[in-house]
Design a protein around this motif. Structure first.
Motif, PDB file in Angstrom:
ATOM      1  N   ASN A  19       0.818  -1.215   0.000  1.00 59.48           N
ATOM      2  CA  ASN A  19       0.000   0.000   0.000  1.00 59.48           C
ATOM      3  C   ASN A  19       0.851   1.264   0.000  1.00 59.48           C
ATOM      4  O   ASN A  19       0.518   2.241  -0.682  1.00 59.48           O
ATOM      5  CB  ASN A  19      -0.954  -0.003   1.188  1.00 59.48           C
ATOM      6  CG  ASN A  19      -2.046  -1.042   1.048  1.00 59.48           C
ATOM      7  OD1 ASN A  19      -2.298  -1.565  -0.036  1.00 59.48           O
ATOM      8  ND2 ASN A  19      -2.693  -1.369   2.152  1.00 59.48           N
ATOM      9  N   VAL A  20       1.932   1.266   0.754  1.00 63.84           N
ATOM     10  CA  VAL A  20       2.802   2.454   0.800  1.00 63.84           C
ATOM     11  C   VAL A  20       3.462   2.697  -0.553  1.00 63.84           C
ATOM     12  O   VAL A  20       3.481   3.825  -1.061  1.00 63.84           O
ATOM     13  CB  VAL A  20       3.858   2.323   1.921  1.00 63.84           C
ATOM     14  CG1 VAL A  20       4.932   3.388   1.800  1.00 63.84           C
ATOM     15  CG2 VAL A  20       3.195   2.393   3.283  1.00 63.84           C
ATOM     16  N   VAL A  21       3.994   1.643  -1.162  1.00 64.63           N
ATOM     17  CA  VAL A  21       4.659   1.796  -2.462  1.00 64.63           C
ATOM     18  C   VAL A  21       3.639   2.210  -3.522  1.00 64.63           C
ATOM     19  O   VAL A  21       3.904   3.109  -4.325  1.00 64.63           O
ATOM     20  CB  VAL A  21       5.408   0.506  -2.863  1.00 64.63           C
ATOM     21  CG1 VAL A  21       5.939   0.598  -4.281  1.00 64.63           C
ATOM     22  CG2 VAL A  21       6.551   0.240  -1.886  1.00 64.63           C
ATOM     23  N   ALA A  23       0.853   3.820  -3.068  1.00 57.26           N
ATOM     24  CA  ALA A  23       0.449   5.203  -2.809  1.00 57.26           C
ATOM     25  C   ALA A  23       1.497   6.180  -3.319  1.00 57.26           C
ATOM     26  O   ALA A  23       1.162   7.221  -3.899  1.00 57.26           O
ATOM     27  CB  ALA A  23       0.203   5.401  -1.311  1.00 57.26           C
ATOM     28  N   CYS A  24       2.761   5.854  -3.123  1.00 58.25           N
ATOM     29  CA  CYS A  24       3.832   6.719  -3.611  1.00 58.25           C
ATOM     30  C   CYS A  24       3.795   6.802  -5.134  1.00 58.25           C
ATOM     31  O   CYS A  24       3.918   7.878  -5.707  1.00 58.25           O
ATOM     32  CB  CYS A  24       5.190   6.217  -3.136  1.00 58.25           C
ATOM     33  SG  CYS A  24       6.581   7.245  -3.674  1.00 58.25           S
ATOM     34  N   GLU A  25       3.603   5.667  -5.783  1.00 57.57           N
ATOM     35  CA  GLU A  25       3.546   5.662  -7.239  1.00 57.57           C
ATOM     36  C   GLU A  25       2.368   6.470  -7.773  1.00 57.57           C
ATOM     37  O   GLU A  25       2.432   7.006  -8.873  1.00 57.57           O
ATOM     38  CB  GLU A  25       3.457   4.229  -7.769  1.00 57.57           C
ATOM     39  CG  GLU A  25       4.756   3.481  -7.656  1.00 57.57           C
ATOM     40  CD  GLU A  25       4.691   2.144  -8.367  1.00 57.57           C
ATOM     41  OE1 GLU A  25       3.697   1.410  -8.189  1.00 57.57           O
ATOM     42  OE2 GLU A  25       5.629   1.858  -9.114  1.00 57.57           O
ATOM     43  N   ALA A  26       1.306   6.585  -6.985  1.00 57.16           N
ATOM     44  CA  ALA A  26       0.107   7.303  -7.421  1.00 57.16           C
ATOM     45  C   ALA A  26       0.230   8.818  -7.273  1.00 57.16           C
ATOM     46  O   ALA A  26      -0.611   9.555  -7.778  1.00 57.16           O
ATOM     47  CB  ALA A  26      -1.101   6.801  -6.637  1.00 57.16           C
ATOM     48  N   VAL A  27       1.272   9.270  -6.593  1.00 56.90           N
ATOM     49  CA  VAL A  27       1.454  10.701  -6.347  1.00 56.90           C
ATOM     50  C   VAL A  27       2.704  11.167  -7.081  1.00 56.90           C
ATOM     51  O   VAL A  27       3.815  10.725  -6.762  1.00 56.90           O
ATOM     52  CB  VAL A  27       1.573  10.990  -4.830  1.00 56.90           C
ATOM     53  CG1 VAL A  27       1.854  12.455  -4.571  1.00 56.90           C
ATOM     54  CG2 VAL A  27       0.326  10.530  -4.109  1.00 56.90           C
ATOM     55  N   GLU A  28       2.531  12.030  -8.041  1.00 55.32           N
ATOM     56  CA  GLU A  28       3.654  12.474  -8.864  1.00 55.32           C
ATOM     57  C   GLU A  28       4.792  13.072  -8.036  1.00 55.32           C
ATOM     58  O   GLU A  28       5.966  12.883  -8.355  1.00 55.32           O
ATOM     59  CB  GLU A  28       3.171  13.501  -9.891  1.00 55.32           C
ATOM     60  CG  GLU A  28       4.216  13.894 -10.895  1.00 55.32           C
ATOM     61  CD  GLU A  28       3.679  14.822 -11.953  1.00 55.32           C
ATOM     62  OE1 GLU A  28       4.490  15.604 -12.486  1.00 55.32           O
ATOM     63  OE2 GLU A  28       2.473  14.774 -12.250  1.00 55.32           O
ATOM     64  N   GLY A  32      10.335   8.925  -3.358  1.00 54.94           N
ATOM     65  CA  GLY A  32      11.016   7.817  -2.708  1.00 54.94           C
ATOM     66  C   GLY A  32      10.338   7.396  -1.429  1.00 54.94           C
ATOM     67  O   GLY A  32       9.449   8.064  -0.925  1.00 54.94           O
ATOM     68  N   ILE A  33      10.787   6.250  -0.938  1.00 55.28           N
ATOM     69  CA  ILE A  33      10.279   5.676   0.303  1.00 55.28           C
ATOM     70  C   ILE A  33      11.482   5.306   1.159  1.00 55.28           C
ATOM     71  O   ILE A  33      12.440   4.719   0.661  1.00 55.28           O
ATOM     72  CB  ILE A  33       9.431   4.418   0.011  1.00 55.28           C
ATOM     73  CG1 ILE A  33       8.216   4.805  -0.829  1.00 55.28           C
ATOM     74  CG2 ILE A  33       9.010   3.732   1.294  1.00 55.28           C
ATOM     75  CD1 ILE A  33       7.499   3.631  -1.422  1.00 55.28           C
ATOM     76  N   THR A  34      11.427   5.635   2.430  1.00 54.23           N
ATOM     77  CA  THR A  34      12.509   5.307   3.343  1.00 54.23           C
ATOM     78  C   THR A  34      12.177   4.016   4.086  1.00 54.23           C
ATOM     79  O   THR A  34      11.083   3.874   4.635  1.00 54.23           O
ATOM     80  CB  THR A  34      12.723   6.444   4.364  1.00 54.23           C
ATOM     81  OG1 THR A  34      13.031   7.635   3.646  1.00 54.23           O
ATOM     82  CG2 THR A  34      13.844   6.118   5.327  1.00 54.23           C
ATOM     83  N   LEU A  35      13.115   3.066   4.074  1.00 49.60           N
ATOM     84  CA  LEU A  35      12.954   1.823   4.813  1.00 49.60           C
ATOM     85  C   LEU A  35      13.773   1.889   6.096  1.00 49.60           C
ATOM     86  O   LEU A  35      14.755   2.617   6.180  1.00 49.60           O
ATOM     87  CB  LEU A  35      13.454   0.636   3.979  1.00 49.60           C
ATOM     88  CG  LEU A  35      12.760   0.391   2.650  1.00 49.60           C
ATOM     89  CD1 LEU A  35      13.435  -0.752   1.910  1.00 49.60           C
ATOM     90  CD2 LEU A  35      11.294   0.091   2.858  1.00 49.60           C
ATOM     91  N   TRP A  36      13.405   1.073   7.090  1.00 51.91           N
ATOM     92  CA  TRP A  36      14.174   1.007   8.335  1.00 51.91           C
ATOM     93  C   TRP A  36      15.588   0.539   8.037  1.00 51.91           C
ATOM     94  O   TRP A  36      16.551   1.001   8.614  1.00 51.91           O
ATOM     95  CB  TRP A  36      13.533   0.043   9.324  1.00 51.91           C
ATOM     96  CG  TRP A  36      12.162   0.431   9.781  1.00 51.91           C
ATOM     97  CD1 TRP A  36      10.997  -0.204   9.482  1.00 51.91           C
ATOM     98  CD2 TRP A  36      11.807   1.534  10.609  1.00 51.91           C
ATOM     99  NE1 TRP A  36       9.949   0.427  10.082  1.00 51.91           N
ATOM    100  CE2 TRP A  36      10.417   1.507  10.781  1.00 51.91           C
ATOM    101  CE3 TRP A  36      12.528   2.546  11.228  1.00 51.91           C
ATOM    102  CZ2 TRP A  36       9.733   2.443  11.548  1.00 51.91           C
ATOM    103  CZ3 TRP A  36      11.846   3.477  11.991  1.00 51.91           C
ATOM    104  CH2 TRP A  36      10.473   3.421  12.141  1.00 51.91           C
ATOM    105  N   ASP A  37      15.704  -0.391   7.145  1.00 55.42           N
ATOM    106  CA  ASP A  37      16.976  -0.977   6.715  1.00 55.42           C
ATOM    107  C   ASP A  37      16.597  -2.015   5.682  1.00 55.42           C
ATOM    108  O   ASP A  37      15.425  -2.187   5.375  1.00 55.42           O
ATOM    109  CB  ASP A  37      17.727  -1.618   7.893  1.00 55.42           C
ATOM    110  CG  ASP A  37      19.240  -1.585   7.703  1.00 55.42           C
ATOM    111  OD1 ASP A  37      19.698  -1.758   6.555  1.00 55.42           O
ATOM    112  OD2 ASP A  37      19.957  -1.396   8.696  1.00 55.42           O
ATOM    113  N   PHE A  38      17.532  -2.735   5.127  1.00 52.35           N
ATOM    114  CA  PHE A  38      17.167  -3.739   4.131  1.00 52.35           C
ATOM    115  C   PHE A  38      17.064  -5.133   4.731  1.00 52.35           C
ATOM    116  O   PHE A  38      16.365  -5.987   4.228  1.00 52.35           O
ATOM    117  CB  PHE A  38      18.120  -3.722   2.933  1.00 52.35           C
ATOM    118  CG  PHE A  38      19.513  -4.193   3.247  1.00 52.35           C
ATOM    119  CD1 PHE A  38      19.872  -5.504   2.996  1.00 52.35           C
ATOM    120  CD2 PHE A  38      20.457  -3.336   3.786  1.00 52.35           C
ATOM    121  CE1 PHE A  38      21.155  -5.950   3.284  1.00 52.35           C
ATOM    122  CE2 PHE A  38      21.730  -3.766   4.075  1.00 52.35           C
ATOM    123  CZ  PHE A  38      22.086  -5.079   3.834  1.00 52.35           C
ATOM    124  N   THR A  39      17.762  -5.399   5.825  1.00 55.19           N
ATOM    125  CA  THR A  39      17.707  -6.710   6.471  1.00 55.19           C
ATOM    126  C   THR A  39      17.463  -6.550   7.968  1.00 55.19           C
ATOM    127  O   THR A  39      17.982  -5.615   8.595  1.00 55.19           O
ATOM    128  CB  THR A  39      18.996  -7.523   6.236  1.00 55.19           C
ATOM    129  OG1 THR A  39      18.955  -8.727   7.016  1.00 55.19           O
ATOM    130  CG2 THR A  39      20.244  -6.764   6.601  1.00 55.19           C
TER     131      THR A  39
END
Length: 77
Positions: A19-21, A23-28, A32-39
């Motif tokens: 949903n977050v990704v 939503a970001c794609e739907a807003v020009e 970007g999206i910030t993650l806590w970390d990758f692992t």
């Protein structure tokens, strides 16, 4: 995510990441999206928020989690 992780929590995490990704794609203006970390292995969340963790798209063994799938399917669609 509240620990210990369960299948239900991992499924909800997949939905939330999707949903977050999406939503970001739907807003020009979203660039970007910030993650806590990758692992989960290197995440700062457990040491900062007692009883919380496993918030990353890959687990401590670098295996993809449902969160990764949520991101990927949002980017595909």
């Amino acid at each position: 995510m509240t620990l210990p992780e369960t299948e239900a929590l991992l499924s909800q995490q997949e939905t939330d990441y999707h949903n977050v990704v999406a939503a970001c794609e739907a807003v020009e203006a979203c660039i970007g999206i910030t993650l806590w970390d990758f692992t989960d292995e290197y995440s700062w969340v457990p040491s900062t928020f007692s009883g919380q963790g496993d918030a990353c798209p890959w687990d401590s063994n670098l295996q993809e989690k449902p969160a990764f799938t949520g991101i990927a399917t949002a980017l595909e669609g």
